[in-house]
Design an enzyme around this catalytic site. Structure first.
Site, PDB file in Angstrom:
ATOM      1  N   HIS A   1       0.852  -1.187   0.000  1.00 31.57           N
ATOM      2  CA  HIS A   1       0.000   0.000   0.000  1.00 31.57           C
ATOM      3  C   HIS A   1       0.886   1.235   0.000  1.00 31.57           C
ATOM      4  O   HIS A   1       1.942   1.228   0.618  1.00 31.57           O
ATOM      5  CB  HIS A   1      -0.895  -0.001   1.251  1.00 31.57           C
ATOM      6  CG  HIS A   1      -2.063   0.906   1.123  1.00 31.57           C
ATOM      7  ND1 HIS A   1      -2.000   2.234   1.435  1.00 31.57           N
ATOM      8  CD2 HIS A   1      -3.320   0.673   0.680  1.00 31.57           C
ATOM      9  CE1 HIS A   1      -3.173   2.779   1.200  1.00 31.57           C
ATOM     10  NE2 HIS A   1      -3.995   1.860   0.740  1.00 31.57           N
TER      11      HIS A   1
ATOM     12  N   ASP B   1      -7.852  -5.769   0.344  1.00 27.53           N
ATOM     13  CA  ASP B   1      -8.309  -6.598  -0.767  1.00 27.53           C
ATOM     14  C   ASP B   1      -7.855  -8.048  -0.687  1.00 27.53           C
ATOM     15  O   ASP B   1      -8.303  -8.886  -1.457  1.00 27.53           O
ATOM     16  CB  ASP B   1      -7.831  -5.995  -2.103  1.00 27.53           C
ATOM     17  CG  ASP B   1      -8.559  -4.711  -2.396  1.00 27.53           C
ATOM     18  OD1 ASP B   1      -9.742  -4.623  -2.032  1.00 27.53           O
ATOM     19  OD2 ASP B   1      -7.948  -3.790  -2.957  1.00 27.53           O
TER      20      ASP B   1
HETATM   21  N1  CMC Z   1       3.931  -7.248  -4.837  1.00 23.41           N
HETATM   22  C1  CMC Z   1       5.266  -7.251  -5.012  1.00 23.41           C
HETATM   23  N2  CMC Z   1       6.040  -6.185  -4.868  1.00 23.41           N
HETATM   24  C2  CMC Z   1       5.449  -5.033  -4.540  1.00 23.41           C
HETATM   25  C3  CMC Z   1       4.054  -4.948  -4.346  1.00 23.41           C
HETATM   26  C4  CMC Z   1       3.298  -6.113  -4.506  1.00 23.41           C
HETATM   27  N3  CMC Z   1       1.966  -6.105  -4.330  1.00 23.41           N
HETATM   28  N4  CMC Z   1       3.728  -3.670  -4.030  1.00 23.41           N
HETATM   29  C5  CMC Z   1       4.886  -2.985  -4.035  1.00 23.41           C
HETATM   30  N5  CMC Z   1       5.914  -3.810  -4.332  1.00 23.41           N
HETATM   31  C6  CMC Z   1       7.347  -3.463  -4.372  1.00 23.41           C
HETATM   32  C7  CMC Z   1       7.713  -2.715  -5.644  1.00 23.41           C
HETATM   33  O1  CMC Z   1       8.116  -3.573  -6.663  1.00 23.41           O
HETATM   34  C8  CMC Z   1       8.809  -1.816  -5.155  1.00 23.41           C
HETATM   35  O2  CMC Z   1       9.989  -2.579  -5.054  1.00 23.41           O
HETATM   36  P1  CMC Z   1      11.422  -1.912  -5.419  1.00 23.41           P
HETATM   37  O3  CMC Z   1      11.617  -0.803  -4.431  1.00 23.41           O
HETATM   38  O4  CMC Z   1      12.394  -3.015  -5.309  1.00 23.41           O
HETATM   39  O5  CMC Z   1      11.272  -1.391  -6.826  1.00 23.41           O
HETATM   40  C9  CMC Z   1       8.396  -1.459  -3.720  1.00 23.41           C
HETATM   41  O6  CMC Z   1       7.584  -2.567  -3.271  1.00 23.41           O
HETATM   42  C10 CMC Z   1       7.607  -0.161  -3.623  1.00 23.41           C
HETATM   43  O7  CMC Z   1       6.542  -0.248  -4.555  1.00 23.41           O
HETATM   44  P2  CMC Z   1       5.838   1.000  -5.232  1.00 23.41           P
HETATM   45  O8  CMC Z   1       5.201   0.553  -6.503  1.00 23.41           O
HETATM   46  O9  CMC Z   1       6.795   2.156  -5.280  1.00 23.41           O
HETATM   47  O10 CMC Z   1       4.752   1.316  -4.147  1.00 23.41           O
HETATM   48  P3  CMC Z   1       3.520   2.216  -4.362  1.00 23.41           P
HETATM   49  O11 CMC Z   1       3.303   2.865  -3.063  1.00 23.41           O
HETATM   50  O12 CMC Z   1       3.637   3.101  -5.547  1.00 23.41           O
HETATM   51  O13 CMC Z   1       2.368   1.140  -4.691  1.00 23.41           O
HETATM   52  C11 CMC Z   1       0.432  -0.180  -4.633  1.00 23.41           C
HETATM   53  C12 CMC Z   1       1.252   0.898  -3.905  1.00 23.41           C
HETATM   54  C13 CMC Z   1      -0.851  -0.442  -3.820  1.00 23.41           C
HETATM   55  C14 CMC Z   1       0.041   0.326  -6.015  1.00 23.41           C
HETATM   56  C15 CMC Z   1       1.276  -1.484  -4.741  1.00 23.41           C
HETATM   57  O14 CMC Z   1       1.652  -1.934  -3.463  1.00 23.41           O
HETATM   58  C16 CMC Z   1       0.568  -2.577  -5.531  1.00 23.41           C
HETATM   59  O15 CMC Z   1       0.618  -2.578  -6.764  1.00 23.41           O
HETATM   60  N6  CMC Z   1      -0.112  -3.543  -4.807  1.00 23.41           N
HETATM   61  C17 CMC Z   1      -0.887  -4.549  -5.481  1.00 23.41           C
HETATM   62  C18 CMC Z   1      -2.252  -3.990  -5.855  1.00 23.41           C
HETATM   63  C19 CMC Z   1      -3.146  -3.840  -4.643  1.00 23.41           C
HETATM   64  O16 CMC Z   1      -3.280  -4.755  -3.836  1.00 23.41           O
HETATM   65  N7  CMC Z   1      -3.822  -2.683  -4.574  1.00 23.41           N
HETATM   66  C20 CMC Z   1      -4.813  -2.422  -3.528  1.00 23.41           C
HETATM   67  C21 CMC Z   1      -4.445  -1.308  -2.627  1.00 23.41           C
HETATM   68  S1  CMC Z   1      -5.510  -1.252  -1.156  1.00 23.41           S
HETATM   69  C22 CMC Z   1      -7.097  -0.883  -1.785  1.00 23.41           C
HETATM   70  C23 CMC Z   1      -7.172   0.486  -2.321  1.00 23.41           C
HETATM   71  O17 CMC Z   1      -6.993   1.430  -1.550  1.00 23.41           O
HETATM   72  O18 CMC Z   1      -7.482   0.656  -3.514  1.00 23.41           O
END
Ligand code: CMC
Length: 427
Positions: free
Chosen positions: A303, A361
């Site tokens: 998240h 989720d």
């Molecule tokens: N699985 C694997 N790796 C992950 C994941 C994941 N679900 N989420 C983040 N990472 C890794 C990412 O690859 C990155 O690694 P590195 O620093 O080595 O490049 C690091 O963690 C930081 O990720 P980010 O993309 O910079 O983080 P963000 O804050 O931009 O992304 C997110 C937040 C929710 C988009 C992401 O965690 C994600 O894609 N999760 C899966 C989708 C999900 O479950 N979404 C629902 C969110 S809760 C309901 C809502 O509010 O909508």
């Protein structure tokens, strides 16, 4: 005089006020920066930018805390009801008994849709994704309810608010029934909000439908867990759309469009698909390796704000067990996969280093499936519940005297000015 921050730029020192909230990090007020220093700030994805002042919801992502108007989400999920949480989000305080009765009456008596609205659904292909129907149908509300679209009139704002909270379950249930080829079911005023919604989704004229208190309570709790979540992508979309003076129905339709994406509300559908794809516990290590190799993400994990267990996920996990036990599926193989996957991920350095924990989720898909919903309805249910959060945030913005149209700036890296070249001279 409060704290100030100083930045030195182009040989000049600019002093900027530092604002304090009641909780959370202070913010540097950069509103005068461009005028005084001729620079913009750069923050794609808003990772360090507070886009507004708000009194509605607070998240402490490091501690895994979520408060609505100061009340922790787990207390609300255990002790309150969705309609009471709606009142709280909209008005700032829990209602007295009389206020609650009046609010419940207002919502109950707005649940029907204009009869012509039903014909609107018929224009969609029969296999349309229900979220596609939601984007169109909610946007179309402004064509049916012109009498509550004057955003400068507080009474119009309140009626539009009641209408949206009340009609969203009716629209969502119709989107579901339409995709099933079943007749639409009209709302009933003697049922609770969650009961009414479940009946509109699952009853058919051919037989009686009996409410199940455990499943009704679970549905209500799922609505509470999704009611608001501060300045997330869809809420920011609603605020940005509303900042131009667009009517509230159109703004909520914009929020629904944003919610649909798999990084946001679409993740619950994707999380269930992922659990199905893994299928059995023995395939988890191979799947986790694929995540580490960056071939895909673990859906329902991670998240932007929570760097700890999402407090909604804990309540959702309990609700999931209750629902599966009630429907006689406590041994659901997907629950086994989810629990094992969670255990493995929480102990794996890849996830620990990145502070990746289950979000709301992760367990919601299994729970909603057990309630009888197909995966394509999961995000619709999220939209239904989030409507109150969107509208509360929209109202707060409209009622804020310092509100301006949202207009971000950019770091331009395209071609500098050049002269037009006629087609015969282009190489
Ligand atoms: N699985 C694997 N790796 C992950 C994941 C994941 N679900 N989420 C983040 N990472 C890794 C990412 O690859 C990155 O690694 P590195 O620093 O080595 O490049 C690091 O963690 C930081 O990720 P980010 O993309 O910079 O983080 P963000 O804050 O931009 O992304 C997110 C937040 C929710 C988009 C992401 O965690 C994600 O894609 N999760 C899966 C989708 C999900 O479950 N979404 C629902 C969110 S809760 C309901 C809502 O509010 O909508």
């Amino acid at each position: 005089m409060g704290d100030t921050a100083k930045i030195g730029i182009g040989g000049k020192d600019v002093e900027l006020p530092v604002l304090k909230g009641t909780a959370g990090p202070d913010v540097v007020d950069i509103r005068k920066l461009y005028a005084e220093a001729d620079v913009f700030t750069y923050d794609p994805g808003f990772t360090s930018t507070a886009s507004c002042e708000s009194k509605i919801t607070f998240i402490d992502g490091d501690k895994g805390v979520l408060l609505h108007r100061g009340y922790p989400i787990d207390q609300l999920a255990e002790k309150s009801s969705f309609l009471e949480v709606c009142y709280l989000l909209l008005h700032g305080e829990l209602p007295t008994a009389a206020e609650y009765t009046e609010f419940e009456h207002n919502i109950t008596y707005h649940t029907m849709l204009h009869e012509q609205f039903d014909r609107f659904f018929m224009g969609f292909r029969r296999d349309a994704h229900p979220m596609a129907i939601m984007v169109g149908a909610v946007g179309a509300l402004s064509a049916f309810y012109h009498d509550s679209t004057n955003i400068d009139d507080p009474e119009h704002r309140m009626i539009a608010t009641h209408r949206m909270i009340a009609k969203m379950p009716t629209i969502a249930a119709r989107a579901f029934k339409y995709s099933r080829g079943q007749p639409f079911v009209y709302p009933r005023n003697d049922l609770s909000y969650a009961e009414n919604f479940l009946r509109m989704c699952f009853s058919v004229p051919a037989e009686d439908w009996k409410p199940n208190p455990v499943l009704t309570r679970a549905m209500d709790r799922i609505f509470i867990l999704h009611a608001d979540h501060e300045q997330n992508a869809s809420t920011s979309t609603v605020r940005l759309a509303g900042s131009s003076g667009a009517n509230p129905f159109a703004c909520i339709a914009a929020g629904i469009a944003c919610l649909w994406g798999p990084s946001h509300g679409g993740a619950n559908e994707e999380a269930l698909n992922m659990l199905k794809e893994i299928g059995t516990v023995d395939r988890i290590p191979e799947y986790v390796q694929g995540v580490k190799d960056r071939r895909y993400r673990l859906m329902g994990f991670g998240h932007r704000v929570y760097k700890n267990y999402d407090p909604r996920a804990k309540v959702m996990q309990t609700t999931c067990h209750e629902v599966l036990a009630e429907v006689g599926n406590a041994d659901d193989p997907l629950l086994k996969v989810a629990m094992e996957l969670e255990k493995i991920a929480l102990n794996d350095p890849y996830f620990i280093e990145r502070k990746l924990y289950p979000n709301v989720d992760f367990y919601s898909g299994i729970t909603l499936r057990a309630l009888g919903f197909p995966p394509e309805m999961f995000t619709v249910l999220f939209a239904l519940a989030r409507t109150v959060g969107w509208i509360a945030q929209w109202k707060e913005m409209i009622e804020d005297p310092s509100q301006k149209i949202g207009r971000p700036r950019q770091l331009y890296t395209g071609a500098p000015q050049r002269d037009y070249v006629s087609v015969d001279k282009r190489g």
